[in-house]
Enzyme design. Structure first.
Site, PDB file in Angstrom:
ATOM      1  N   ASP A  41       3.343  -6.113  18.208  1.00  0.00           N
ATOM      2  CA  ASP A  41       2.798  -5.169  17.228  1.00  0.00           C
ATOM      3  C   ASP A  41       2.187  -3.930  17.860  1.00  0.00           C
ATOM      4  O   ASP A  41       2.893  -3.014  18.273  1.00  0.00           O
ATOM      5  CB  ASP A  41       1.787  -5.896  16.349  1.00  0.00           C
ATOM      6  CG  ASP A  41       1.336  -5.089  15.137  1.00  0.00           C
ATOM      7  OD1 ASP A  41       1.895  -4.007  14.910  1.00  0.00           O
ATOM      8  OD2 ASP A  41       0.435  -5.532  14.413  1.00  0.00           O
ATOM      9  N   ARG A  74       0.829  -1.214   0.000  1.00  0.00           N
ATOM     10  CA  ARG A  74       0.000   0.000   0.000  1.00  0.00           C
ATOM     11  C   ARG A  74       0.856   1.254   0.000  1.00  0.00           C
ATOM     12  O   ARG A  74       0.495   2.267  -0.599  1.00  0.00           O
ATOM     13  CB  ARG A  74      -0.915   0.039   1.236  1.00  0.00           C
ATOM     14  CG  ARG A  74      -1.842  -1.119   1.426  1.00  0.00           C
ATOM     15  CD  ARG A  74      -2.884  -0.830   2.496  1.00  0.00           C
ATOM     16  NE  ARG A  74      -2.331  -0.275   3.719  1.00  0.00           N
ATOM     17  CZ  ARG A  74      -1.880  -0.984   4.741  1.00  0.00           C
ATOM     18  NH1 ARG A  74      -1.886  -2.310   4.679  1.00  0.00           N
ATOM     19  NH2 ARG A  74      -1.423  -0.399   5.829  1.00  0.00           N
ATOM     20  N   HIS A 119       2.595 -10.531   9.681  1.00  0.00           N
ATOM     21  CA  HIS A 119       1.170 -10.884   9.637  1.00  0.00           C
ATOM     22  C   HIS A 119       0.911 -12.028   8.647  1.00  0.00           C
ATOM     23  O   HIS A 119       0.499 -13.097   9.059  1.00  0.00           O
ATOM     24  CB  HIS A 119       0.278  -9.686   9.320  1.00  0.00           C
ATOM     25  CG  HIS A 119       0.367  -8.582  10.299  1.00  0.00           C
ATOM     26  ND1 HIS A 119       0.112  -8.756  11.639  1.00  0.00           N
ATOM     27  CD2 HIS A 119       0.703  -7.263  10.157  1.00  0.00           C
ATOM     28  CE1 HIS A 119       0.285  -7.618  12.276  1.00  0.00           C
ATOM     29  NE2 HIS A 119       0.651  -6.695  11.409  1.00  0.00           N
ATOM     30  N   GLU A 166      -2.097  -8.160   5.414  1.00  0.00           N
ATOM     31  CA  GLU A 166      -2.780  -8.074   6.703  1.00  0.00           C
ATOM     32  C   GLU A 166      -4.284  -7.974   6.527  1.00  0.00           C
ATOM     33  O   GLU A 166      -5.045  -8.458   7.368  1.00  0.00           O
ATOM     34  CB  GLU A 166      -2.265  -6.869   7.488  1.00  0.00           C
ATOM     35  CG  GLU A 166      -2.825  -6.740   8.879  1.00  0.00           C
ATOM     36  CD  GLU A 166      -2.235  -5.571   9.651  1.00  0.00           C
ATOM     37  OE1 GLU A 166      -2.589  -5.406  10.831  1.00  0.00           O
ATOM     38  OE2 GLU A 166      -1.420  -4.827   9.080  1.00  0.00           O
TER      39      GLU A 166
END
Length: 442
Positions: A320, A208, A269, A235
């Protein structure tokens, strides 16, 4: 300085042993003797294991704990709250918050953290005048103050989504292009060259945030510096859909085609993978970092960890977003998630789950000589109570992985330095540190 620790029980490479003497010289283990209840400088009751590696951290996310649980939503609505916190931080407040967060990790038995760092610039998106890496230096100072080694995964972040320009607080994350990112990250790497407690790695935030034509520069940085390369991967289903629509390939395929997979790389992930993705990750020797507490907190889904491990990918663990900081919870979450998905028990032996939290995690962060209790390794000793209300009546590794919590850690030696004793951190009241740092941001 030489110190000898007596461990009531210790997890060694060949299993759990009783009456173990561990001699430490400086930051390293120099000798291990089994079945030797002889004189020692420090006695460690319970079960002693190697230091834990938190392979994926966003320190500032800790300020969101307990504040995003009302109402409905998903990852994307949570992200807007996260951006609000990111917009308020400066080097001083970030160091204060990160010091408290890393101290909380130390209390939980973590001796090394992989900090996925993309909050680079000031509130207007401009480099800090005194040092363009001021935020990175703040994180490293914080880790040192808390007694942790750190792998600072300096993150390239260039777009607000696939084909979407940056906006708002995202401007703080970007260097403009990968070449300028590499220049700044290179300065950071040079500043810590030869310092054994700090590793400067690289990160591609995600498909992204980094267009494919910018990825090879980041991968080349990792190769040139022999440094770890981490990346968020698949993810969210929406991320995969947008990626396939734009590039006719999944995120894993895009990363593979740009040279970003391999034995120094970690896919974080890896929740929504195709069979081809699993094969590419496994055959390339790429690590997969699972973050079960965050993945369930954000309703991300359950990734195919067992299938990926069977194809050759080593699994590591991270907290995380720090909805919880407890690597034991992350380890058993890996097994419990598989049970929910398959409706069968027994996918991971306790030793394999603990290896993901120790040796594999350290190796993925550029510290392959940590995470094992052997001579020559980093002197990281984490001692877990076997007489708490959670662990009473249990024994062995199963007690740690399936019964204990972070609250059962009573002693932590990190790089030869005892940073936790009787459940207390050398910095003092970590609750007060966390409360002060978070209230300042609010």
């Amino acid at each position: 300085m030489s110190v000898t620790y007596w461990c009531e029980r210790a997890w060694l490479p060949d299993g759990v042993a009783a009456d173990v003497l561990v001699q430490i010289d400086g930051a390293r283990i120099s000798r291990i003797t089994q079945g030797a209840p002889g004189p020692a400088d420090v006695r460690l009751p319970g079960l002693t294991i190697p230091g834990l590696a938190n392979a994926h951290s966003h320190a500032f996310h800790r300020a969101l704990r307990g504040t995003t649980q009302r109402g409905t939503g998903d990852f994307w609505t949570w992200r807007e709250r996260m951006y609000e916190v990111a917009g308020r931080l400066d080097p001083h407040s970030y160091q204060r918050l990160a010091t408290a967060v890393y101290a909380e990790m130390a209390l939980a038995g973590v001796t090394c953290v992989g900090e996925f760092h993309y909050l680079h610039h000031d509130q207007g998106g401009h480099p800090y005048q005194e040092d363009p890496n001021a935020m990175g230096h703040a994180l490293i100072r914080a880790a040192r103050a808390a007694g942790l080694r750190i792998t600072l995964l300096d993150t390239c972040y260039l777009s607000g989504g696939i084909g979407v320009p940056l906006s708002g607080v995202q401007l703080r994350f970007s260097d403009g292009d990968s070449e300028r990112w590499a220049v700044r990250a290179g300065l950071l790497a040079a500043a810590y060259e030869g310092q054994p407690d700090v590793e400067i790695g690289a990160a591609i935030h995600s498909v992204r945030a980094v267009p494919p034509d910018q990825m090879p520069v980041v991968a080349e940085f990792s190769h040139r510096h022999a440094a770890p390369l981490h990346m968020h991967v698949s993810e969210q289903r929406a991320e995969n859909t947008a990626c396939v629509e734009m590039y006719a390939a999944t995120p894993v395929q895009v990363l593979h085609e740009r040279g970003a997979l391999g034995p120094r790389s970690t896919a974080v992930h890896a929740t929504h993978l195709t069979d081809v993705d699993v094969e590419l990750l496994g055959q390339s020797g790429t690590y997969i970092c699972m973050c079960p507490t965050t993945e369930r907190d954000l309703a991300d889904g359950i990734g195919p960890a067992r299938a990926a491990a069977d194809r050759g990918a080593q699994i590591t663990l991270g907290s995380d977003s720090h909805a919880v900081i407890d690597l034991f919870e992350e380890a058993r979450g890996l097994e419990l998630n598989e049970r929910l998905a398959s409706r069968k028990r027994g996918h991971w032996p306790a030793a394999d789950l603990l290896a993901a939290a120790t040796g594999a995690g350290h190796a993925s962060l550029g510290f392959p000589d940590a995470g094992l209790l052997v001579p020559g390794a980093w002197a990281d000793l984490v001692s877990v109570r076997l007489d708490s209300v959670r662990t009473a009546g249990t024994s062995g590794l199963e007690a740690v992985v399936f019964a204990a919590t972070a609250a059962d850690v009573h002693s932590v030696v990190s790089g030869g330095r005892r940073v936790v004793e009787n459940g207390e951190h050398v910095l003092g009241d970590v609750v007060a540190l966390l409360t002060g740092a978070i209230e300042e941001l609010r």
